[in-house]
Design a protein around this motif. Structure first.
Motif, PDB file in Angstrom:
ATOM      1  N   LEU A 322       5.508  13.350  -8.973  1.00  0.00           N
ATOM      2  CA  LEU A 322       5.291  13.263  -7.531  1.00  0.00           C
ATOM      3  C   LEU A 322       3.810  13.530  -7.257  1.00  0.00           C
ATOM      4  O   LEU A 322       3.308  14.605  -7.553  1.00  0.00           O
ATOM      5  CB  LEU A 322       6.151  14.285  -6.793  1.00  0.00           C
ATOM      6  CG  LEU A 322       7.668  14.141  -6.916  1.00  0.00           C
ATOM      7  CD1 LEU A 322       8.378  15.242  -6.158  1.00  0.00           C
ATOM      8  CD2 LEU A 322       8.112  12.802  -6.387  1.00  0.00           C
ATOM      9  N   LEU A 323       3.118  12.526  -6.696  1.00  0.00           N
ATOM     10  CA  LEU A 323       1.687  12.696  -6.467  1.00  0.00           C
ATOM     11  C   LEU A 323       1.378  13.181  -5.058  1.00  0.00           C
ATOM     12  O   LEU A 323       0.269  13.611  -4.778  1.00  0.00           O
ATOM     13  CB  LEU A 323       0.967  11.364  -6.710  1.00  0.00           C
ATOM     14  CG  LEU A 323       0.977  10.870  -8.157  1.00  0.00           C
ATOM     15  CD1 LEU A 323       0.329   9.509  -8.247  1.00  0.00           C
ATOM     16  CD2 LEU A 323       0.274  11.845  -9.078  1.00  0.00           C
ATOM     17  N   SER A 324       2.344  13.078  -4.144  1.00  0.00           N
ATOM     18  CA  SER A 324       2.050  13.501  -2.786  1.00  0.00           C
ATOM     19  C   SER A 324       3.145  14.409  -2.278  1.00  0.00           C
ATOM     20  O   SER A 324       4.223  14.496  -2.845  1.00  0.00           O
ATOM     21  CB  SER A 324       1.935  12.290  -1.864  1.00  0.00           C
ATOM     22  OG  SER A 324       3.225  11.854  -1.529  1.00  0.00           O
ATOM     23  N   LYS A 325       2.816  15.068  -1.153  1.00  0.00           N
ATOM     24  CA  LYS A 325       3.747  16.057  -0.599  1.00  0.00           C
ATOM     25  C   LYS A 325       5.018  15.420  -0.071  1.00  0.00           C
ATOM     26  O   LYS A 325       6.058  16.048  -0.039  1.00  0.00           O
ATOM     27  CB  LYS A 325       3.071  16.813   0.536  1.00  0.00           C
ATOM     28  CG  LYS A 325       2.210  17.939   0.033  1.00  0.00           C
ATOM     29  CD  LYS A 325       2.034  18.984   1.112  1.00  0.00           C
ATOM     30  CE  LYS A 325       1.502  20.264   0.519  1.00  0.00           C
ATOM     31  NZ  LYS A 325       0.118  20.510   0.772  1.00  0.00           N
ATOM     32  N   ALA A 327       6.496  12.431  -0.912  1.00  0.00           N
ATOM     33  CA  ALA A 327       7.295  11.534  -1.754  1.00  0.00           C
ATOM     34  C   ALA A 327       8.589  12.245  -2.134  1.00  0.00           C
ATOM     35  O   ALA A 327       8.630  13.467  -2.214  1.00  0.00           O
ATOM     36  CB  ALA A 327       6.511  11.167  -2.991  1.00  0.00           C
ATOM     37  N   GLN A 328       9.628  11.465  -2.332  1.00  0.00           N
ATOM     38  CA  GLN A 328      10.938  12.040  -2.658  1.00  0.00           C
ATOM     39  C   GLN A 328      11.530  11.353  -3.862  1.00  0.00           C
ATOM     40  O   GLN A 328      11.349  10.156  -4.026  1.00  0.00           O
ATOM     41  CB  GLN A 328      11.936  11.759  -1.529  1.00  0.00           C
ATOM     42  CG  GLN A 328      11.710  12.491  -0.282  1.00  0.00           C
ATOM     43  CD  GLN A 328      12.798  12.146   0.720  1.00  0.00           C
ATOM     44  OE1 GLN A 328      13.885  11.721   0.347  1.00  0.00           O
ATOM     45  NE2 GLN A 328      12.491  12.338   1.972  1.00  0.00           N
ATOM     46  N   GLY A 351       8.146  16.751 -11.419  1.00  0.00           N
ATOM     47  CA  GLY A 351       7.066  17.696 -11.175  1.00  0.00           C
ATOM     48  C   GLY A 351       5.810  16.984 -10.766  1.00  0.00           C
ATOM     49  O   GLY A 351       5.809  15.780 -10.508  1.00  0.00           O
ATOM     50  N   GLN A 352       4.721  17.741 -10.662  1.00  0.00           N
ATOM     51  CA  GLN A 352       3.444  17.131 -10.323  1.00  0.00           C
ATOM     52  C   GLN A 352       2.525  17.231 -11.530  1.00  0.00           C
ATOM     53  O   GLN A 352       2.885  17.802 -12.545  1.00  0.00           O
ATOM     54  CB  GLN A 352       2.843  17.838  -9.117  1.00  0.00           C
ATOM     55  CG  GLN A 352       2.661  19.336  -9.337  1.00  0.00           C
ATOM     56  CD  GLN A 352       2.120  20.044  -8.115  1.00  0.00           C
ATOM     57  OE1 GLN A 352       1.699  19.402  -7.162  1.00  0.00           O
ATOM     58  NE2 GLN A 352       2.138  21.351  -8.143  1.00  0.00           N
TER      59      GLN A 352
ATOM     60  N   VAL B 406      14.499  15.770  -4.984  1.00  0.00           N
ATOM     61  CA  VAL B 406      13.279  16.550  -4.871  1.00  0.00           C
ATOM     62  C   VAL B 406      12.452  16.008  -3.721  1.00  0.00           C
ATOM     63  O   VAL B 406      12.105  14.838  -3.696  1.00  0.00           O
ATOM     64  CB  VAL B 406      12.469  16.504  -6.181  1.00  0.00           C
ATOM     65  CG1 VAL B 406      11.242  17.379  -6.079  1.00  0.00           C
ATOM     66  CG2 VAL B 406      13.326  16.942  -7.340  1.00  0.00           C
ATOM     67  N   LYS B 407      12.155  16.862  -2.749  1.00  0.00           N
ATOM     68  CA  LYS B 407      11.362  16.431  -1.611  1.00  0.00           C
ATOM     69  C   LYS B 407      10.078  17.234  -1.484  1.00  0.00           C
ATOM     70  O   LYS B 407       9.504  17.340  -0.409  1.00  0.00           O
ATOM     71  CB  LYS B 407      12.194  16.556  -0.335  1.00  0.00           C
ATOM     72  CG  LYS B 407      13.419  15.655  -0.371  1.00  0.00           C
ATOM     73  CD  LYS B 407      14.189  15.659   0.892  1.00  0.00           C
ATOM     74  CE  LYS B 407      15.347  14.677   0.762  1.00  0.00           C
ATOM     75  NZ  LYS B 407      16.262  14.739   1.870  1.00  0.00           N
ATOM     76  N   ASN B 409       6.477  18.003  -3.849  1.00  0.00           N
ATOM     77  CA  ASN B 409       5.871  17.648  -5.131  1.00  0.00           C
ATOM     78  C   ASN B 409       5.434  18.837  -5.958  1.00  0.00           C
ATOM     79  O   ASN B 409       5.088  18.705  -7.120  1.00  0.00           O
ATOM     80  CB  ASN B 409       4.691  16.692  -4.918  1.00  0.00           C
ATOM     81  CG  ASN B 409       3.544  17.370  -4.211  1.00  0.00           C
ATOM     82  OD1 ASN B 409       3.755  18.245  -3.381  1.00  0.00           O
ATOM     83  ND2 ASN B 409       2.340  16.993  -4.549  1.00  0.00           N
ATOM     84  N   ALA B 411       7.368  21.217  -6.728  1.00  0.00           N
ATOM     85  CA  ALA B 411       8.552  21.745  -7.399  1.00  0.00           C
ATOM     86  C   ALA B 411       8.588  21.279  -8.855  1.00  0.00           C
ATOM     87  O   ALA B 411       8.103  20.199  -9.175  1.00  0.00           O
ATOM     88  CB  ALA B 411       9.799  21.273  -6.686  1.00  0.00           C
ATOM     89  N   ILE B 412       9.162  22.096  -9.687  1.00  0.00           N
ATOM     90  CA  ILE B 412       9.383  21.681 -11.073  1.00  0.00           C
ATOM     91  C   ILE B 412      10.880  21.751 -11.338  1.00  0.00           C
ATOM     92  O   ILE B 412      11.496  22.804 -11.186  1.00  0.00           O
ATOM     93  CB  ILE B 412       8.622  22.578 -12.063  1.00  0.00           C
ATOM     94  CG1 ILE B 412       7.129  22.511 -11.753  1.00  0.00           C
ATOM     95  CG2 ILE B 412       8.875  22.142 -13.496  1.00  0.00           C
ATOM     96  CD1 ILE B 412       6.294  23.469 -12.554  1.00  0.00           C
ATOM     97  N   VAL B 413      11.439  20.622 -11.658  1.00  0.00           N
ATOM     98  CA  VAL B 413      12.881  20.556 -11.853  1.00  0.00           C
ATOM     99  C   VAL B 413      13.165  20.005 -13.238  1.00  0.00           C
ATOM    100  O   VAL B 413      12.632  18.966 -13.618  1.00  0.00           O
ATOM    101  CB  VAL B 413      13.532  19.642 -10.791  1.00  0.00           C
ATOM    102  CG1 VAL B 413      15.027  19.579 -10.982  1.00  0.00           C
ATOM    103  CG2 VAL B 413      13.196  20.130  -9.405  1.00  0.00           C
TER     104      VAL B 413
END
Lengths: 414, 477
Positions: A322-325, A327-328, A351-352, B406-407, B409, B411-413
């Motif tokens: 996930l690169l942005s806040k 994104a889901q 993760g990021q 996951v909403k 970024n 977070a680590i899942v």
């Protein structure tokens, strides 16, 4: 586009068709008119409301003004423009190619599924290729089937790939969208891998943010044959991939690898299903997503091991970045196991980019933006590395690099 | 490898207590609900709550998404209230309890009477629809811990019950939550005041005895700031050919820095070899970590019930709060289990751990279904899930349906799952070291479940190991 408009367009397109194809298309159009989007599995489309995406499509049948840019590559290619055959080059003698339109009766038994999207596909069924690869041949160079979309309309290509015994081949199915057309592309691909054959099928999509892309790939794999599917998708407004691999005889091996890149408000839904219908079959899966903007990604991967399918090994891994806040991502691995002598595993991470990893690059004098680029690229290219044919791999790698370059906020990839 | 069927039946809790019971007529109606409420001397607000739930329940249809075949349940063919006959409505001390009842709990190994109370666990024993007795009450009162049946709590601490009841699992949550909210009879209530570490482990023992009755218990545990409690739950039922319904709600609330550990060893009657009879165990269990740094941990050993269908969950609201779920679900014969957990991350830096082990044998079905949801507000959330399945025999099924949303970024899942069988090599190795094949299987299975068993309190852990061994005794082939 609602059901009425879709039906009207389909009706109009029936004008120059005749024979059994006309009956076939009419029949499915009638069914679609009757049931609309009701005939769809609510479970499987839980996160993707197909009907509402179609409603967002505006219908404006304008031609693309400028010239079709040159997508030429040295790879042997068959080109379709808006679903109609356009030309071919560098084809190889081991591969015989027939057109679906003129050989419809030979293949019509393949179209057995009856959900709303396949009805829509059948109602619009356009041209496509029936590709047959001769027995005991190894085709070194890949074959590219290129679809170029320039109009705001519905296109419904079909590809049928039959690979005879003891043959190895790599096929790229590439869909390119030009300009900012708002279109629906509903594709179906049927693959038959005969005994001892090895097929690599790469489905690559480069879309704009307005299109709907729905494609279904079904593969039947026979004894000691292996089928590898690689899906690379730089998404559109809505992009859904249904992949079903059926391992039907001992020794069959299936692989499904997917990479999706989404940005803005794009929506990408990858749905894979590997059916171990027989004992001594193996499979391997890797799915990765890179999500930016407010985009949404869904991965559903089902591994189904049928009763009495003993000695099966299957593994699946799903990783999302996930690169942005905003994104889901929704990840739904599913294991359905009805035999006991099996080895099955799946894993999923989300993760990021790790700050530590970026920091390491910075300590080596590489600026942050570039470090993020490299890390994201490295993350994505792991899927591309699964492609065995070198020429195919190089081609896909370039597409991924370009896409990450132009679309994502992570800067320039050189 | 073939292990002889040594024991024909290994459910040692299958006896029936011959005791006269007092029942309300079969079926569910507003009248029955009023009767239950009246019987328990409930205040007006609680009756209103029940009726609201009932009205909502009437609008619902039975869910269909579950992965188990549930024969149609006739909700009008169940006794919603059944209690052992005594002169009194409630027992004020154990002397009033019938000797048959005490013997029953004695047989089950539950220490209710004086001499056995030394074991250091406080027990609330629930028989059909009523709580029979709660031990160690005085010791607990000294430190301010309230541990009693929920009926008693409604009478003596209405403000606490009113404040928390239905706030974690609202009656509108699901079909069986609505049903339970309308007709719940008894269950345990626990309140741990600020800063108190509960000196004893608390425990509730549920026993279904009456025929054609349903058990609808309700448990509510509140851990106030900085408190800690370890809670254990056990359950059994007699062996009958008809199916019986058990639809409970368990609600847990932890405030700042509080911790609840909730362990269950579920051994309801699971039906016979042909899949006849057994309990339908449809339970809604959920905990809310409301405070900062609060913790909730669920541990379950599910070895009984014809159908187990439950998802003990954690809603992580407070910053740095933590939820965990450890589960062993064992199915054999024709048992079906669709179980797992939900971890909803709302607060910042919330953490959750899921470890689930499913073992399916013979013709049983075992499903792990889990949801990990990271809300946009849950910055820095962390989840680790592991769900492993083991298959014994070629006619059983093991399915895994995790769902990860996951909403955020940051977070680590992580999620991983494996499925395997006990290999002939492993058995052979142990046999060559002098173990019987049965013992070998039991060792391997216990090793497989070790991660979960080690989170149980010692006595429970020993019991769980024995239970699994006993269950597998004649199902390994």
């Amino acid at each position: 586009m609602n059901i009425e408009i879709l039906s009207a367009i389909a009706e109009k397109k029936l004008e120059h068709i005749n024979g059994s194809l006309l009956d076939f298309r009419k029949n499915h159009l009638d069914q679609f008119k009757l049931n609309g989007f009701q005939e769809i599995s609510k479970d499987s489309y839980k996160f993707t409301n197909i009907e509402s995406f179609f409603k967002e499509l505006s219908y404006a049948p304008e031609n693309f003004d400028s010239e079709v840019p040159d997508f030429k590559s040295t790879i042997p290619t068959i080109t379709f423009l808006d679903g109609e055959f356009f030309g071919s080059e560098n084809l190889q003698p081991e591969i015989s190619i027939k057109m679906v339109k003129s050989h419809f009766n030979e293949v019509k038994d393949l179209f057995t599924t009856t959900n709303a999207l396949s009805r829509l596909h059948h109602a619009f069924l356009q041209d496509g290729t029936i590709i047959e690869v001769a027995r005991n041949s190894s085709v070194l160079r890949p074959l590219r089937i290129l679809h170029i979309l320039t109009k705001s309309t519905v296109s419904a290509p079909t590809n049928i790939i039959i690979v005879n015994s003891n043959t190895k081949v790599s096929i790229i199915e590439e869909t390119r969208v030009l300009g900012a057309t708002s279109h629906a592309h509903i594709a179906e691909t049927y693959i038959k891998a005969h005994q001892g054959s090895k097929i690599e099928h790469i489905s690559v999509l480069v879309e704009n943010e307005k299109g709907i892309n729905h494609s279904t790939i079904t593969a039947q794999v026979k004894q000691d044959a292996s089928f590898r599917s690689v899906i690379v998708s730089a998404s559109g407004m809505m992009n859904r991939k249904n992949l079903s691999i059926n391992l039907n005889a001992p020794g069959a091996h299936g692989e499904s690898h997917a990479l999706f890149l989404t940005n803005g408000s794009e929506h990408c839904d990858i749905n894979t299903e590997i059916n171990h219908r027989c004992e001594d079959t193996t499979s391997e899966q890797m799915a990765k997503g890179i999500l930016d903007g407010e985009s949404k990604g869904i991965f559903t991967g089902k591994i189904h091991i049928f009763p009495r399918s003993q000695r099966v090994a299957s593994s699946q891994i799903n990783k999302n970045l996930l690169l942005s806040k905003r994104a889901q991502v929704h990840s739904q691995p599913q294991l359905e196991i009805f035999a006991d002598d099996v080895k099955c595993s799946h894993g999923s991470t989300t993760g990021q980019l790790s700050d530590d990893e970026v920091f390491y690059f910075e300590t080596r004098g590489i600026p942050m933006e570039r470090a993020r680029n490299l890390l994201a690229l490295g993350f994505g290219l792991e899927v591309v590395q699964k492609i065995e044919n070198q020429e195919s791999r190089k081609h896909i790698q370039d597409i991924v690099k370009n896409k990450l370059n132009e679309k994502f906020s992570i800067g320039d990839i050189k | 490898m073939k292990i002889d069927d040594k024991l024909q039946d290994n459910y040692k809790y299958g006896f029936i207590t011959e005791i006269e019971t007092e029942e309300f007529p079969k079926g569910l109606s507003e009248n029955i609900i009023r009767l239950i409420s009246e019987k328990k001397n409930e205040p007006e607000w609680l009756l209103d709550y029940r009726l609201k739930a009932y009205k909502h329940w009437l609008t619902l249809t039975h869910p269909e998404w579950q992965y188990c075949k549930i024969p149609k349940i006739d909700f009008q063919d169940i006794y919603y209230y059944s209690k052992p006959k005594t002169k009194k409505n409630a027992y004020s001390n154990l002397d009033e309890v019938d000797s048959e009842l005490l013997e029953t709990f004695e047989k089950l190994g539950i220490p209710l009477t004086e001499q056995k109370r030394l074991m250091g666990v406080a027990v609330d024993a629930v028989f059909d629809s009523v709580s029979v007795g709660t031990t160690h009450k005085e010791d607990l009162e000294k430190v301010g811990v309230i541990f009693c049946s929920i009926s008693e709590a409604v009478e003596k601490h209405p403000e606490l019950v009113k404040k928390y009841l239905g706030t974690v699992v609202p009656y509108s949550d699901n079909f069986y939550a609505a049903l339970n909210s309308a007709v719940f009879s008894d269950g345990s209530f626990v309140y741990i005041p600020k800063g108190v570490k509960c000196p004893l482990d608390l425990s509730t023992y549920f026993r279904i005895n009456a025929k054609e009755s349903g058990q609808f218990e309700r448990t509510l545990i509140i851990a106030d700031e900085g408190s800690y409690v370890n809670y254990l739950e056990g359950c059994t039922a007699p062996q009958r050919d008809e199916n019986q319904l058990h639809a409970a709600i368990v609600e847990l609330v932890t405030l700042d820095d509080a911790e609840i550990k909730y362990s269950t060893v579920q051994n309801w009657y699971a039906g016979d070899k042909e899949g006849k009879g057994g309990i339908y165990n449809f339970v809604t269990k959920r905990g809310q970590c409301r405070g900062k740094n609060s913790k909730i941990s669920w541990t379950q050993v599910e070895a009984g019930s014809a159908i187990t269908w439950k998802y003990p969950s954690c809603v992580l609201l407070g910053e740095n709060s933590q939820g965990s779920f450890y589960s062993v679900a064992l199915t054999n014969h024709y048992m079906q289990a669709d179980t797992g957990t939900k971890m909803i991350h709302v607060g910042k830096n919330t953490k959750s751990t899921i470890v689930s082990k499913g073992i399916s044998a013979e013709k049983s079905q075992n499903v792990y279904r889990g949801l990990v949801k990271i809300m946009p507000s849950a910055t820095g959330a962390r989840n680790y899930s592991q769900c492993d399945s083991m298959l014994i025999g070629d006619q059983c099924a093991a399915n895994t349906f995790p769902s990860i949303d996951v909403k955020n970024n940051t977070a680590i899942v992580e999620h991983e799952a494996t499925t395997s069988k006990i290999s002939a090599d492993q058995i052979f190795y142990l046999q060559s070291r002098g173990f019987t094949s049965e013992k070998a299987v039991s060792l391997i299975v216990n090793g497989f479940c070790k991660d979960v068993f080690k989170t149980l309190p010692l006595e429970f852990s020993v019991e769980a190991v024995k239970l699994i061994e006993m269950k597998l005794e004649n199902s390994v082939g």
